[in-house]
Design an enzyme around this catalytic site. Structure first.
Site, PDB file in Angstrom:
ATOM      1  N   GLY A 152      37.300  39.137  22.409  1.00  0.00           N
ATOM      2  CA  GLY A 152      38.683  39.165  21.934  1.00  0.00           C
ATOM      3  C   GLY A 152      38.694  39.194  20.418  1.00  0.00           C
ATOM      4  O   GLY A 152      37.655  38.966  19.794  1.00  0.00           O
ATOM      5  N   GLU A 182      29.525  46.068  28.384  1.00  0.00           N
ATOM      6  CA  GLU A 182      30.443  46.932  29.147  1.00  0.00           C
ATOM      7  C   GLU A 182      30.637  48.305  28.507  1.00  0.00           C
ATOM      8  O   GLU A 182      31.238  49.189  29.123  1.00  0.00           O
ATOM      9  CB  GLU A 182      31.808  46.236  29.332  1.00  0.00           C
ATOM     10  N   SER A 236      56.598  61.586  38.302  1.00  0.00           N
ATOM     11  CA  SER A 236      56.467  62.151  36.955  1.00  0.00           C
ATOM     12  C   SER A 236      55.605  63.400  36.941  1.00  0.00           C
ATOM     13  O   SER A 236      55.538  64.087  35.931  1.00  0.00           O
ATOM     14  CB  SER A 236      55.822  61.110  36.036  1.00  0.00           C
ATOM     15  N   ASP A 266      49.202  58.939  38.980  1.00  0.00           N
ATOM     16  CA  ASP A 266      49.499  57.683  39.683  1.00  0.00           C
ATOM     17  C   ASP A 266      50.694  57.814  40.622  1.00  0.00           C
ATOM     18  O   ASP A 266      50.617  57.442  41.798  1.00  0.00           O
ATOM     19  CB  ASP A 266      49.781  56.545  38.687  1.00  0.00           C
ATOM     20  N   SER A 267      51.809  58.344  40.104  1.00  0.00           N
ATOM     21  CA  SER A 267      52.992  58.392  40.977  1.00  0.00           C
ATOM     22  C   SER A 267      52.790  59.403  42.098  1.00  0.00           C
ATOM     23  O   SER A 267      53.301  59.218  43.209  1.00  0.00           O
ATOM     24  CB  SER A 267      54.268  58.668  40.175  1.00  0.00           C
ATOM     25  N   THR A 268      52.011  60.459  41.850  1.00  0.00           N
ATOM     26  CA  THR A 268      51.803  61.448  42.919  1.00  0.00           C
ATOM     27  C   THR A 268      50.915  60.873  44.025  1.00  0.00           C
ATOM     28  O   THR A 268      51.193  61.064  45.213  1.00  0.00           O
ATOM     29  CB  THR A 268      51.173  62.751  42.362  1.00  0.00           C
ATOM     30  N   LYS A 304      42.590  53.585  37.148  1.00  0.00           N
ATOM     31  CA  LYS A 304      42.859  55.024  37.198  1.00  0.00           C
ATOM     32  C   LYS A 304      41.758  55.822  37.922  1.00  0.00           C
ATOM     33  O   LYS A 304      42.043  56.660  38.762  1.00  0.00           O
ATOM     34  CB  LYS A 304      42.973  55.527  35.749  1.00  0.00           C
ATOM     35  N   CYS A 310      30.684  38.309  23.666  1.00  0.00           N
ATOM     36  CA  CYS A 310      31.221  38.353  22.307  1.00  0.00           C
ATOM     37  C   CYS A 310      32.011  37.079  21.993  1.00  0.00           C
ATOM     38  O   CYS A 310      31.425  36.005  21.906  1.00  0.00           O
ATOM     39  CB  CYS A 310      32.047  39.635  22.122  1.00  0.00           C
ATOM     40  N   TYR A 311      33.330  37.143  21.873  1.00  0.00           N
ATOM     41  CA  TYR A 311      34.126  35.931  21.641  1.00  0.00           C
ATOM     42  C   TYR A 311      33.850  34.913  22.755  1.00  0.00           C
ATOM     43  O   TYR A 311      33.870  33.705  22.530  1.00  0.00           O
ATOM     44  CB  TYR A 311      35.609  36.311  21.603  1.00  0.00           C
ATOM     45  N   HIS A 359      28.263  43.861  23.518  1.00  0.00           N
ATOM     46  CA  HIS A 359      29.159  44.274  24.605  1.00  0.00           C
ATOM     47  C   HIS A 359      28.398  45.064  25.679  1.00  0.00           C
ATOM     48  O   HIS A 359      28.168  46.262  25.503  1.00  0.00           O
ATOM     49  CB  HIS A 359      30.286  45.142  24.043  1.00  0.00           C
TER      50      HIS A 359
END
Ligand code: XMP
Length: 594
Positions: free
Chosen positions: A60, A178, A230, A234-236, A380, A87-88, A176
């Site tokens: 962070g 990740e 849209s 995502d919405s589809t 996503k 990290c933090y 990090h």
């Protein structure tokens, strides 16, 4: 787990969010390794985390000594689930357990070589070579270890780059794991999950479709589902899974055409939903309400605000006129996991805006149990996998992200005329574009550098880091007028300027798709800036970027022939003076220009 999303039994891994942008990246990497991970606020009480096999404290932006800096419940270190501090997270572990953390004289940012002490037998680094490329981003350093800990890794600038206390299974790294720049990051996280925590594989998004469908039926009951679609991924995907589960008669949608969309977008949306066998998506043509509301507005934040408000008004009108409050309907949304966290799911996520899926009207529906969000546990890339499994075309699932406010935030405006200023580093253009400096957004002028030179991207990165008065560096690709004769001209969001931008954007999309370049990058914003000559008052900036998740990004190098053909075709359009190429990484520049 709330009642509007898919159910997941107690997660094996919880990521405690201390406000860093990497917290979702950690959760996603854990999921990629086959283990479901959730994100919770860092100070979640240890009692609520019982039953987890492991906890990861994210990095962070704060210092442990900052007032109100995020913390964790110290009871998580009492020998319950294994803990990995990143990290933090390392500094917090050291600080809370009696070690010492000091403000470093200089920040350590970028690649470093980690030297591992294998004599410790640290299982976190099991199977790894003694020297490792890692990615660092910190200023504070740990100078004294807490009792029982030993140092398991160092770098030349960081004496405590990794530490461990195996009895209570406490592990921490200053770098990090990740991010992709830490070469063995996935192995390190995998060691934590499987060797230290003893996790079992429990996560494969494609296999969750039956349970999403079961949850959908349970939440929806005998009601019907209504979507604002849209045309985005995502919405589809959310709409498609509802359609498949509930049948075409019970799912409806509206697509609001704001007049700020790209060329052909409305036709694309219509064709997409027709192909799904859904007759239930109607197009709401709202350009003549959005554009007048934006007339003469130049300030970027005001533009965003007006668009947000107008969208809300449209939604409310449609909900009312379609009788969606009568109890037979429920609102379906394509909300994905980070959206729920960013809008208050977690207190610490350093976020900027309320997501449009969480505005007041939707909150009211949420409270009365009238929202279903089948994808709210997924990231996503997981949504794309689900979409593929549902048979949606790759061309749809791999669409580049496009911002909700549309072309409005790619059409820069100016109130007054102004001239470029020559500086030793290049031409300073008095157009203010947005950037991220520290953790907040800033507006600053743009620097135009000479296109000659070997490594333009590297030179631009150095300039953007050195000159704090700018957050963006661009270069001229082709122009009709020399830079010293260009002027910033007053210009707002007029239909004429939007049309110029729409047209240039269509050229870029067509040529970059045909050349295959589009498939190699994350996103390719095309931006109209009010800089030019008296006969051609506007110019275009090309902004192709590589990114993994949009949080950081690199300006993507473009093949010369493509760059030339795009700029040639754009400049054949009337009213356009120059084509520029944005060389800026994020940070300091954002992907979008406003
Ligand atoms: P920035 O410009 O912040 O963008 O680097 C990061 C990603 O977010 C997208 N973006 C938005 N998407 N509404 C959206 O739906 C917005 O207001 C918005 N602003 C930025 C941007 O396109 C990029 O993918």
């Amino acid at each position: 787990m709330t009642d509007r999303s898919v159910s997941i039994s107690t997660p094996q891994i919880t990521v405690l969010d201390t406000g860093g942008q990497y917290c979702h990246l950690i959760a996603r990497k854990v999921r990629e390794l086959g283990v479901y991970a959730e994100v919770r606020p860092s100070d979640t009480p240890a009692t609520e985390l019982a039953g987890r096999k492991g906890l990861i404290i994210s990095g962070g932006p704060c210092s442990v000594y900052d007032q109100g800096s995020p913390t964790v419940d110290p009871a998580i270190f009492d020998g319950g689930p294994a803990v990995l501090g990143i990290c933090y997270g390392l500094q917090l572990m050291a600080h809370l357990l009696g070690g010492a953390v000091l403000r470093g004289k200089t920040a350590e940012f970028g690649l470093a070589t980690l030297e591992l002490d294998h004599s410790c037998g640290d299982p976190l680094f099991g199977g790894l070579a003694a020297r490792q490329q890692v990615w660092m981003s910190h200023r504070d350093v740990t100078t004294d270890l807490p009792g029982g800990f030993s140092v398991t890794g160092t770098t030349s600038a960081c004496a405590v780059a990794a530490m461990a206390e195996p009895v209570r299974r406490l592990y921490a790294v200053q770098f990090h794991p990740e991010v992709v720049h830490t070469r063995s990051g996935a192995e390190i996280l995998s060691n934590f999950l499987y060797r230290i925590c003893g996790c079992e594989r429990d996560w494969e998004p494609r296999h969750r479709i039956p349970s999403i469908e079961d949850d959908l039926r349970r939440v929806v009951g005998d009601r019907n589902v209504f979507f604002f679609v849209s045309g985005g991924v995502d919405s589809t995907v959310a709409y498609t899974i509802c359609l498949r589960t509930l049948g075409a008669d019970r799912v409806r949608g509206v697509y609001v055409d704001t007049g700020l969309m790209r060329e052909g977008e409305t036709d694309f949306v219509r064709a997409t939903f027709d192909a799904l066998g859904s007759a239930g998506v109607e197009i709401d043509r709202a350009a003549d309400r959005f554009l007048p509301a934006l007339a003469g507005v130049c300030d970027p934040e005001r533009k965003r605000h007006i668009i947000g408000e107008q969208f809300l008004a449209e939604q409310e009108r449609i909900i009312e006129s379609h009788g969606l409050l009568d109890g037979h309907w429920i609102l379906g949304q394509g909300t994905i996991y980070p959206d729920t966290i960013e809008s208050g799911g977690s207190e610490r996520a350093e976020t900027i805006k309320t997501h449009h899926n969480r505005v007041a009207g939707v909150q009211k529906l949420l409270q009365s149990g009238r929202v279903v969000e089948p994808l709210s546990s997924f990231y996503k890339d997981e949504v794309r996998q689900i979409g593929l499994e549902l048979g949606l075309p790759r061309a749809l699932l791999e669409r580049h992200p496009f911002p909700g406010p549309g072309l409005a935030i790619r059409c820069l405006c100016a109130e007054a005329e102004a001239a470029p200023v020559r500086t030793p580093d290049g031409w300073m253009i008095p157009i203010h574009s947005v950037g991220v400096q520290g953790d907040s957004r800033s507006y600053a002028p743009v620097l135009v550098v000479d296109p000659a030179g070997d490594n333009l991207h590297q030179a631009a990165t150095e300039l953007a880091n050195r000159i704090s008065a700018i957050n963006r560096v661009i270069t001229l690709v082709r122009g009709k007028t020399p830079i010293d004769e260009l002027r910033v001209h007053p210009g707002s969001l007029t239909p004429d300027r939007l049309e110029k931008l729409r047209h240039a954007d269509a050229i870029v999309r067509r040529l970059s798709a045909a050349s295959g370049f589009e498939d190699t990058i994350w996103q390719f914003p095309v931006v109209l800036i009010p800089l030019g000559s008296s006969t051609c008052p506007d110019s275009i900036v090309l902004r192709p970027v590589d990114s993994v998740d949009g949080m950081t990004a690199q300006s993507a190098p473009m093949p010369q022939p493509l760059l030339q053909s795009i700029s040639e075709e754009i400049l054949a359009q009337p009213g356009l003076c120059c084509v520029f190429y944005d060389l800026t990484n994020k940070p300091p520049g954002t992907i979008e220009w406003e």
